[in-house]
Design a protein around this motif. Structure first.
Motif, PDB file in Angstrom:
ATOM      1  N   MET A   1      25.401  45.502 -34.882  1.00  0.00           N
ATOM      2  CA  MET A   1      24.970  45.406 -36.248  1.00  0.00           C
ATOM      3  C   MET A   1      23.454  45.220 -36.269  1.00  0.00           C
ATOM      4  SD  MET A   1      26.393  42.775 -38.966  1.00  0.00           S
ATOM      5  CE  MET A   1      25.576  42.445 -40.451  1.00  0.00           C
ATOM      6  N   ILE A   2      22.807  46.052 -37.033  1.00  0.00           N
ATOM      7  CA  ILE A   2      21.355  46.004 -37.112  1.00  0.00           C
ATOM      8  C   ILE A   2      20.951  45.315 -38.414  1.00  0.00           C
ATOM      9  CG2 ILE A   2      19.258  47.387 -37.237  1.00  0.00           C
ATOM     10  CD1 ILE A   2      20.784  49.537 -35.662  1.00  0.00           C
ATOM     11  N   ILE A   3      20.128  44.292 -38.296  1.00  0.00           N
ATOM     12  CA  ILE A   3      19.634  43.567 -39.457  1.00  0.00           C
ATOM     13  C   ILE A   3      18.193  44.000 -39.699  1.00  0.00           C
ATOM     14  CG2 ILE A   3      19.127  41.310 -40.423  1.00  0.00           C
ATOM     15  CD1 ILE A   3      21.356  40.189 -38.682  1.00  0.00           C
ATOM     16  N   SER A   4      17.965  44.579 -40.838  1.00  0.00           N
ATOM     17  CA  SER A   4      16.635  45.070 -41.170  1.00  0.00           C
ATOM     18  C   SER A   4      15.875  43.991 -41.942  1.00  0.00           C
ATOM     19  CB  SER A   4      16.736  46.338 -42.018  1.00  0.00           C
ATOM     20  OG  SER A   4      15.466  46.722 -42.462  1.00  0.00           O
ATOM     21  N   ILE A   5      14.697  43.670 -41.473  1.00  0.00           N
ATOM     22  CA  ILE A   5      13.883  42.653 -42.146  1.00  0.00           C
ATOM     23  C   ILE A   5      13.364  43.193 -43.467  1.00  0.00           C
ATOM     24  CG2 ILE A   5      11.773  41.289 -41.930  1.00  0.00           C
ATOM     25  CD1 ILE A   5      12.445  40.812 -39.099  1.00  0.00           C
ATOM     26  N   ARG A   6      13.110  44.483 -43.562  1.00  0.00           N
ATOM     27  CA  ARG A   6      12.654  45.074 -44.813  1.00  0.00           C
ATOM     28  C   ARG A   6      13.724  44.969 -45.900  1.00  0.00           C
ATOM     29  NH1 ARG A   6       9.429  50.537 -43.065  1.00  0.00           N
ATOM     30  NH2 ARG A   6       7.841  49.448 -41.856  1.00  0.00           N
ATOM     31  N   LYS A   7      14.973  45.223 -45.550  1.00  0.00           N
ATOM     32  CA  LYS A   7      16.059  45.109 -46.525  1.00  0.00           C
ATOM     33  C   LYS A   7      16.247  43.662 -46.972  1.00  0.00           C
ATOM     34  CE  LYS A   7      18.793  49.147 -45.325  1.00  0.00           C
ATOM     35  NZ  LYS A   7      20.092  49.646 -44.893  1.00  0.00           N
ATOM     36  N   ILE A   8      16.162  42.740 -46.025  1.00  0.00           N
ATOM     37  CA  ILE A   8      16.284  41.325 -46.377  1.00  0.00           C
ATOM     38  C   ILE A   8      15.121  40.902 -47.271  1.00  0.00           C
ATOM     39  CG2 ILE A   8      16.250  38.976 -45.468  1.00  0.00           C
ATOM     40  CD1 ILE A   8      17.776  40.016 -43.045  1.00  0.00           C
ATOM     41  N   GLY A   9      13.917  41.370 -46.945  1.00  0.00           N
ATOM     42  CA  GLY A   9      12.748  41.052 -47.764  1.00  0.00           C
ATOM     43  C   GLY A   9      12.856  41.625 -49.164  1.00  0.00           C
TER      44      GLY A   9
END
Length: 77
Positions: A1-9
């Protein structure tokens, strides 16, 4: 599972903007509500207006509470 910091931001930014706008509209609607409501809605009216409700202390006591209740049910109002 890839967690994107841009999406979270972007999600955090969206939630924070949504919360700030919600509080802003809540405050604005509170000001509008205070502006629309009269200062003292229970004051005696002036001019040609009359006050339709008289408190219990100023009413003549020709009817007891039981008699008033009986009349209420009799007239059906």
């Amino acid at each position: 599972m890839i967690i994107s910091i841009r999406k979270i931001g972007s999600l955090i930014r969206f939630i924070s903007i949504f919360a700030v706008l919600t509080m802003f509209f809540y405050i604005i609607l509170g000001w509008v509500g205070d502006w629309l409501t009269p200062v003292d809605p229970y004051r005696t009216p002036t001019g040609q207006a009359i006050k339709a409700f008289r408190p219990e202390s100023t009413m003549d006591s020709r009817y007891s509470p039981a008699e008033r209740l009986r009349l209420y049910y009799w007239y059906g109002e």
